[in-house]
Write an enzyme that holds these catalytic residues in place. Structure first.
Site, short mmCIF file in Angstrom:
data_model
loop_
_atom_site.label_atom_id
_atom_site.label_comp_id
_atom_site.label_asym_id
_atom_site.label_seq_id
_atom_site.Cartn_x
_atom_site.Cartn_y
_atom_site.Cartn_z
CE LYS A 119 -70.02 -10.01 -19.85
NZ LYS A 119 -70.88 -8.92 -20.16
CG ASP A 137 -74.91 -12.28 -22.63
OD1 ASP A 137 -75.61 -13.38 -22.38
OD2 ASP A 137 -74.89 -11.63 -23.52
#
Length: 248
Positions: A119, A137
């Site tokens: 991420k 997320d």
């Protein structure tokens, strides 16, 4: 599903033409550090903390040589400050020792850095290097499951399934648009369904407040007339800048 997903993306592009990363940064190192700090806290709290952090430690060499207790004290407002300080010092030392003090522009290199997962790597690649990436997320995962684009819970599996739906050139901006929508309208506990511009396309319409007037009161950030998360937003951002630390 693919047609509907791509139409939602087009509609979101019209609603949020100004979508952008909501972390303040001036270079790849600042974005990397800010993204690591953003775990388990808000981008606003990170943005309020990083001015003092980068004034004290502007380069990886500086941060690698920090006195841990001093670094911890600066980043304390972001929570989990001891673990984050270890990650920041570790990744700074790795940048200094292995990459000549520069943030690498390859996923394989970024994920080797302490505290950096896919991420974080995709945030840095997409926004500091222009390399397309999907940032999964909590907001992104929640919305793509609500829209039935995927049933996966694991972020890497979510990333892979969404990547198969959209052309690579859309990945970074898609991430921004979905996260913007999740923060402003499609909230976790009480989505503002009655004020949602893509309600007609949403298979989960009705999970939240459907009355238009009540839904309007749930809108956040510029949609509700409030500041965004950045102290230094892009020039085309229609909301007002967020206040610095201690200003409210």
């Amino acid at each position: 599903m693919v047609r509907r997903a791509r139409r939602i993306n087009r509609e979101l592009a019209e609603v949020y033409p100004y979508a952008h990363p909501e972390l303040d940064f001036r270079n790849p190192f600042e974005l990397l550090v800010a993204t690591v700090l953003s775990a388990q806290t808000t981008d606003l709290r990170v943005n309020q903390t990083t001015p003092a952090l980068f004034a004290a430690y502007p380069t990886p060499e500086d941060m690698a040589a920090a006195v841990p207790e001093k670094l911890e004290e600066i980043i304390r407002p972001t929570g989990f400050f001891r673990a984050k300080a270890r990650s920041l010092m570790g990744l700074s030392a790795a940048l200094r020792d292995d990459f000549g003090g520069e943030v690498p522009g390859r996923l394989a290199d970024l994920v080797k850095l302490p505290g950096v997962g896919r991420k974080t790597a995709n945030v840095v690649l997409g926004n500091a290097f222009g390399v397309p990436g999907i940032t999964v997320d909590t907001h992104f995962g929640r919305l793509v499951r609500r829209w039935k684009w995927t049933e996966q819970e694991d972020p890497e599996k979510v990333e892979a399934e969404i990547a198969a739906i959209f052309p690579k050139s859309e990945w970074t901006m898609l991430s921004h648009r979905v996260v913007f929508h999740g923060r402003r309208i499609c909230h976790s506990r009480k989505p503002a369904c009655g004020a949602c511009p893509i309600a007609a396309l949403c298979p989960s319409y009705g999970e939240g407040e459907t009355d238009p007037e009540k839904a309007k009161k749930l809108l956040k950030y510029e949609m509700g007339g409030y500041p965004g998360q950045r102290l230094s937003p892009p020039p085309d951002y229609p909301g007002s800048p967020a206040p610095p630390l201690g200003a409210g």
